[in-house]
Design a protein around this motif. Structure first.
Motif, short mmCIF file in Angstrom:
data_model
loop_
_atom_site.label_atom_id
_atom_site.label_comp_id
_atom_site.label_asym_id
_atom_site.label_seq_id
_atom_site.Cartn_x
_atom_site.Cartn_y
_atom_site.Cartn_z
N PRO A 148 -15.63 -36.59 -14.89
CA PRO A 148 -15.75 -35.43 -15.79
C PRO A 148 -14.50 -35.23 -16.65
O PRO A 148 -13.38 -35.54 -16.24
CB PRO A 148 -15.95 -34.27 -14.82
N ASN A 149 -14.72 -34.69 -17.84
CA ASN A 149 -13.63 -34.33 -18.74
C ASN A 149 -13.20 -32.88 -18.57
O ASN A 149 -12.06 -32.52 -18.84
CB ASN A 149 -14.06 -34.55 -20.20
N THR A 150 -14.15 -32.05 -18.14
CA THR A 150 -13.89 -30.64 -17.90
C THR A 150 -14.59 -30.26 -16.59
O THR A 150 -15.30 -31.09 -15.99
CB THR A 150 -14.43 -29.75 -19.04
N ASN A 151 -14.44 -29.02 -16.15
CA ASN A 151 -15.08 -28.58 -14.91
C ASN A 151 -16.33 -27.76 -15.17
O ASN A 151 -16.71 -26.90 -14.36
CB ASN A 151 -14.10 -27.78 -14.05
N TYR A 152 -17.00 -28.01 -16.29
CA TYR A 152 -18.20 -27.25 -16.61
C TYR A 152 -19.09 -28.03 -17.58
O TYR A 152 -18.64 -28.99 -18.22
CB TYR A 152 -17.85 -25.89 -17.22
N VAL A 153 -20.34 -27.61 -17.69
CA VAL A 153 -21.24 -28.09 -18.73
C VAL A 153 -21.77 -26.87 -19.48
O VAL A 153 -21.79 -25.76 -18.93
CB VAL A 153 -22.42 -28.92 -18.17
N ILE A 154 -22.16 -27.08 -20.72
CA ILE A 154 -22.67 -25.98 -21.54
C ILE A 154 -24.09 -26.31 -21.98
O ILE A 154 -24.37 -27.43 -22.42
CB ILE A 154 -21.79 -25.77 -22.79
N ILE A 155 -24.99 -25.35 -21.84
CA ILE A 155 -26.33 -25.46 -22.38
C ILE A 155 -26.40 -24.56 -23.60
O ILE A 155 -26.07 -23.38 -23.52
CB ILE A 155 -27.40 -25.03 -21.35
N SER A 156 -26.79 -25.11 -24.73
CA SER A 156 -26.84 -24.31 -25.95
C SER A 156 -28.11 -24.59 -26.73
O SER A 156 -28.80 -25.58 -26.51
CB SER A 156 -25.61 -24.59 -26.83
N ASP B 45 -25.72 -20.89 -21.71
CA ASP B 45 -25.05 -20.65 -20.44
C ASP B 45 -24.00 -21.73 -20.21
O ASP B 45 -24.12 -22.85 -20.72
CB ASP B 45 -26.06 -20.67 -19.28
N THR B 46 -23.00 -21.38 -19.43
CA THR B 46 -21.98 -22.32 -18.99
C THR B 46 -22.11 -22.47 -17.48
O THR B 46 -22.12 -21.48 -16.76
CB THR B 46 -20.57 -21.83 -19.35
N VAL B 47 -22.22 -23.71 -17.02
CA VAL B 47 -22.44 -23.98 -15.60
C VAL B 47 -21.24 -24.74 -15.04
O VAL B 47 -20.89 -25.81 -15.56
CB VAL B 47 -23.74 -24.78 -15.37
N GLN B 48 -20.62 -24.21 -14.03
CA GLN B 48 -19.42 -24.80 -13.45
C GLN B 48 -19.76 -25.99 -12.54
O GLN B 48 -20.80 -26.00 -11.88
CB GLN B 48 -18.65 -23.75 -12.64
N LEU B 49 -18.87 -26.98 -12.51
CA LEU B 49 -18.98 -28.08 -11.56
C LEU B 49 -18.32 -27.65 -10.25
O LEU B 49 -17.32 -26.93 -10.25
CB LEU B 49 -18.26 -29.33 -12.09
N ASN B 50 -18.87 -28.12 -9.11
CA ASN B 50 -18.22 -27.86 -7.83
C ASN B 50 -17.22 -28.97 -7.52
O ASN B 50 -16.94 -29.83 -8.36
CB ASN B 50 -19.24 -27.67 -6.71
#
Length: 471
Positions: free
Chosen positions: A38-46, A53-58
């Motif tokens: 991963p590049n960041t700790n989240y994904v974005i749905i747009s 929504d922004t969904v965090q990675l565990n």
């Protein structure tokens, strides 16, 4: 290994997406999965330009969330700086697996309702594989290209018909998929038409009378496809070709092939303003075109022309374009950018005066536009070999994306010695990428000599390089 990972992901979220609620009876949408590297700790749905929504990675780089009350349609799954479209409908339970080292090729959708997204992904990969098709074939005669493009369209439709028989696809998606295949075909024809008129005008009279008959079928208010790249690419290429055709017909004494000059941009903006009455579609293109017009201005007079035109068509985002205009005043001819800061490949901040000691061409690029930067690097390499008197410096515009910038450089074996990244500015990445098409001609003191040019492989562009060298 990949199948094992997919099985693990599906097993870990089975509690959430059990089939106790079928697609038709569930108003929620579940989306989950795993990001490798991963590049960041989240994904974005747009949807469109608006985040849903922004969904965090565990800690295992997995994610999952219910998205309530969303309409069926195309959404964007984004893991900065990468993104891809997904098709979502109420009742879907979609699992996403992707490795950022090869985002599009590794992307996999599974779960209830995933077949639609898989279909669109496959279409995207095929479309990307055919990106060079027109460049390879535009030198052939129009009648032969007509047969080639017809064949591609027929093959796509045959594959689509087989999908319809094999899967239970919604009526909404069936209409979207069919139209997307049509617009891919329209875009092939449109791009070929433009290239023929620009580079092989002797073939113009050979274009069959019905070659562009599809233009009557282009819907400039298509809300179903408004967030789909196949549709927006077609509109963009249509506007470009029609502006060229208009100029050739009405202004034989003008440079009709410079798509970055104000008259060309103005014609395209006028066209979309007259053809579309859907604000979300019209403003998307006006944003791009007017921003480009602003960033290509070289003096106060030219800038005022652009702003006056924006006012004349009642441009909805006038405040934003005015803010961009304020920034642009720093990039007029005669302005020095010697003290502007950039980052080297180690993340060290420096200024243009630290790296410039002779005439230099500065070009800009973004990792989010692979098709363009691949072309840019090839073009720059050719120019560097032909014009050793000049330095060519690339500036990556993805502010804050240092890791991704270096990754793209490494994956493509690009030399970092003449590559830098834009450092933090008073403006953000969204504004920075509006300078994607601008090139700065700088003297040895980092003063702008010319800035209203876009990179090109044309003889006209090279003549401007020679003029710059000799003056």
């Amino acid at each position: 290994m990949r199948k094992f990972l997919l099985f693990s992901i599906i097993s870990s979220v089975i509690f959430f997406i059990s089939c106790k609620n079928d697609r038709a009876n569930n108003e929620n949408i579940y989306i989950g999965g795993k990001i490798i590297n991963p590049n960041t700790n989240y994904v974005i749905i747009s949807k469109g330009q608006k985040p849903v929504d922004t969904v965090q990675l565990n800690e295992n780089n997995e994610f999952g969330k219910y998205l309530p009350k969303l309409d069926a349609g195309i959404y964007t799954f984004q893991h900065n700086p990468e993104n891809q479209i997904v098709y979502l409908e109420p009742g879907d339970s979609i699992i996403v697996w992707v490795n950022t080292y090869d985002f599009d090729q590794s992307l996999n959708f599974s779960g209830r309702g995933s077949e639609e997204s898989s279909f669109l992904l496959d279409l995207f990969l095929r479309n990307r594989a055919n990106n060079n098709l027109v460049l390879d074939y535009y030198k052939i005669k129009p009648e032969k290209f007509k047969k080639i493009s017809d064949s591609i369209h027929q093959t796509r439709m045959a594959e689509f018909d087989r999908k319809v028989k094999d899967y239970d696809l919604s009526e909404n998606f069936l209409e979207l998929a069919k139209q997307s295949i049509d617009y891919e075909f329209y875009d092939l024809r449109e791009r070929y038409t433009y290239l023929i008129k620009k580079y092989h005008s002797d073939y113009t009279d050979l274009i069959p009378e019905d070659f562009n008959s599809y233009r009557d079928s282009i819907d400039f208010n298509n809300k179903l496809l408004q967030n789909y790249y196949v549709y927006t690419n077609t509109i963009d290429d249509y506007l470009r070709t029609r502006a060229l055709e208009y100029c050739i017909e009405k202004h034989k004494d003008r440079d009709c092939y410079n798509i970055s000059n104000f008259q060309n941009v103005k014609r395209r903006a006028t066209l979309i303003d007259s053809l579309s009455n859907t604000p979300s579609i019209k403003n998307k293109f006006l944003d791009i075109l007017l921003s480009k017009a602003v960033t290509m201005t070289s003096n106060e007079e030219d800038l005022e022309r652009v702003l006056d035109f924006a006012k004349s068509i009642n441009y909805a985002n006038l405040d934003e374009i005015n803010k961009l205009a304020e920034i642009q005043t720093n990039y007029f001819i005669g302005k020095s950018i010697a003290d502007f800061t950039i980052l080297d490949d180690n993340g060290k901040e420096m200024t243009y005066k630290d790296i410039i000691d002779r005439k230099t061409i500065v070009y800009f690029w973004s990792t989010n536009n692979a098709r363009r930067y691949l072309w840019q690097f090839k073009t720059i390499q050719d120019l560097r070999e032909k014009y050793p008197e000049l330095d060519f410096i690339g500036i990556n515009l993805d502010i804050g994306q240092h890791k991704k910038w270096l990754q793209v450089m490494e994956e493509n074996n690009y030399d970092t010695s003449n590559q830098y990244q834009l450092s933090n500015r008073s403006f953000d990445e969204h504004v920075a990428t509006k300078y994607l098409y601008r090139i700065n001609f700088l003297d040895k003191d980092a003063v702008i000599v010319k800035g209203d040019e876009a990179l090109s492989t044309s003889a006209e562009f090279e003549s401007k390089l020679l003029e710059f060298i000799n003056n």
